[in-house]
Write a protein that holds these residues in place. Structure first.
Motif, PDB file in Angstrom:
ATOM      1  N   UNK A  52       0.820  -1.216   0.000  1.00 41.69           N
ATOM      2  CA  UNK A  52       0.000   0.000   0.000  1.00 41.69           C
ATOM      3  C   UNK A  52       0.854   1.267   0.000  1.00 41.69           C
ATOM      4  N   UNK A  53       0.350   2.267  -0.685  1.00 44.37           N
ATOM      5  CA  UNK A  53       0.999   3.586  -0.741  1.00 44.37           C
ATOM      6  C   UNK A  53      -0.045   4.649  -0.397  1.00 44.37           C
ATOM      7  N   UNK A  54       0.398   5.707   0.247  1.00 51.67           N
ATOM      8  CA  UNK A  54      -0.513   6.807   0.540  1.00 51.67           C
ATOM      9  C   UNK A  54      -0.855   7.537  -0.751  1.00 51.67           C
ATOM     10  N   UNK A  55      -1.978   8.220  -0.734  1.00 50.06           N
ATOM     11  CA  UNK A  55      -2.382   8.987  -1.909  1.00 50.06           C
ATOM     12  C   UNK A  55      -1.301  10.000  -2.280  1.00 50.06           C
ATOM     13  N   UNK A  56      -0.669  10.570  -1.281  1.00 51.08           N
ATOM     14  CA  UNK A  56       0.405  11.541  -1.530  1.00 51.08           C
ATOM     15  C   UNK A  56       1.592  10.888  -2.235  1.00 51.08           C
ATOM     16  N   UNK A  57       1.980   9.692  -1.800  1.00 47.02           N
ATOM     17  CA  UNK A  57       3.076   8.962  -2.447  1.00 47.02           C
ATOM     18  C   UNK A  57       2.722   8.620  -3.897  1.00 47.02           C
ATOM     19  N   UNK A  58       1.496   8.164  -4.091  1.00 46.99           N
ATOM     20  CA  UNK A  58       1.057   7.792  -5.438  1.00 46.99           C
ATOM     21  C   UNK A  58       1.115   8.997  -6.368  1.00 46.99           C
ATOM     22  N   UNK A  59       0.713  10.138  -5.878  1.00 48.28           N
ATOM     23  CA  UNK A  59       0.750  11.355  -6.683  1.00 48.28           C
ATOM     24  C   UNK A  59       2.173  11.664  -7.130  1.00 48.28           C
ATOM     25  N   UNK A  60       3.151  11.393  -6.278  1.00 52.77           N
ATOM     26  CA  UNK A  60       4.547  11.612  -6.632  1.00 52.77           C
ATOM     27  C   UNK A  60       5.113  10.582  -7.597  1.00 52.77           C
ATOM     28  N   UNK A  61       4.427   9.441  -7.741  1.00 55.83           N
ATOM     29  CA  UNK A  61       4.907   8.378  -8.617  1.00 55.83           C
ATOM     30  C   UNK A  61       4.493   8.554 -10.072  1.00 55.83           C
ATOM     31  N   UNK A  62       3.519   9.386 -10.317  1.00 53.93           N
ATOM     32  CA  UNK A  62       3.015   9.492 -11.694  1.00 53.93           C
ATOM     33  C   UNK A  62       2.904  10.952 -12.124  1.00 53.93           C
TER      34      UNK A  62
ATOM     35  N   UNK B 274      -7.170  10.828  -8.982  1.00 52.43           N
ATOM     36  CA  UNK B 274      -8.331  10.407  -8.192  1.00 52.43           C
ATOM     37  C   UNK B 274      -9.347   9.692  -9.085  1.00 52.43           C
ATOM     38  N   UNK B 275      -9.602  10.230 -10.258  1.00 56.68           N
ATOM     39  CA  UNK B 275     -10.527   9.605 -11.198  1.00 56.68           C
ATOM     40  C   UNK B 275     -10.056   8.228 -11.626  1.00 56.68           C
ATOM     41  N   UNK B 276      -8.775   8.109 -11.920  1.00 52.93           N
ATOM     42  CA  UNK B 276      -8.213   6.815 -12.328  1.00 52.93           C
ATOM     43  C   UNK B 276      -8.299   5.789 -11.195  1.00 52.93           C
ATOM     44  N   UNK B 277      -7.996   6.223  -9.985  1.00 51.26           N
ATOM     45  CA  UNK B 277      -8.074   5.313  -8.844  1.00 51.26           C
ATOM     46  C   UNK B 277      -9.511   4.877  -8.586  1.00 51.26           C
ATOM     47  N   UNK B 278     -10.467   5.775  -8.796  1.00 46.99           N
ATOM     48  CA  UNK B 278     -11.870   5.401  -8.613  1.00 46.99           C
ATOM     49  C   UNK B 278     -12.297   4.376  -9.658  1.00 46.99           C
TER      50      UNK B 278
ATOM     51  N   UNK C 274      -1.643   6.341   8.896  1.00 50.94           N
ATOM     52  CA  UNK C 274      -2.663   7.321   9.262  1.00 50.94           C
ATOM     53  C   UNK C 274      -3.207   8.139   8.106  1.00 50.94           C
ATOM     54  N   UNK C 275      -2.737   7.879   6.902  1.00 49.80           N
ATOM     55  CA  UNK C 275      -3.209   8.608   5.718  1.00 49.80           C
ATOM     56  C   UNK C 275      -4.003   7.676   4.827  1.00 49.80           C
TER      57      UNK C 275
END
Length: 85
Positions: A30-40, A48-52, A67-68
């Protein structure tokens, strides 16, 4: 016929970048949303749309990461990725 995990991946993942994100989540947990944003290279709303879409397809699930809010692959996604590898 194509097995369900592979079919789900092929119909839900529309870019190499998104496939790479799924591989990253599957390989490293698992990765935090913040980490994922930095990966792409996606903006926050596009990500957010793609993850949904991936959640709706049953390929990712929400996860608590230090905690995130974060995301992890589901068993379906892991099975599909394993078969494609």
């Amino acid at each position: 016929t194509v097995a369900e995990p592979q079919r789900r991946l092929l119909t839900a993942v529309h870019s190499e970048e998104l496939l790479g994100l799924l591989v990253e989540l599957d390989d490293r947990g698992p990765r935090s949303a913040r980490e994922i944003l930095g990966l792409c290279d996606l903006c926050e709303s596009d990500l957010h749309g793609q993850l949904m879409e991936l959640r709706a397809a049953g390929l990712v699930r929400e996860a608590n990461v230090s905690g995130e809010r974060g995301y992890a692959t589901t068993e379906l996604a892991s099975d599909g990725l394993s078969a494609l590898r």
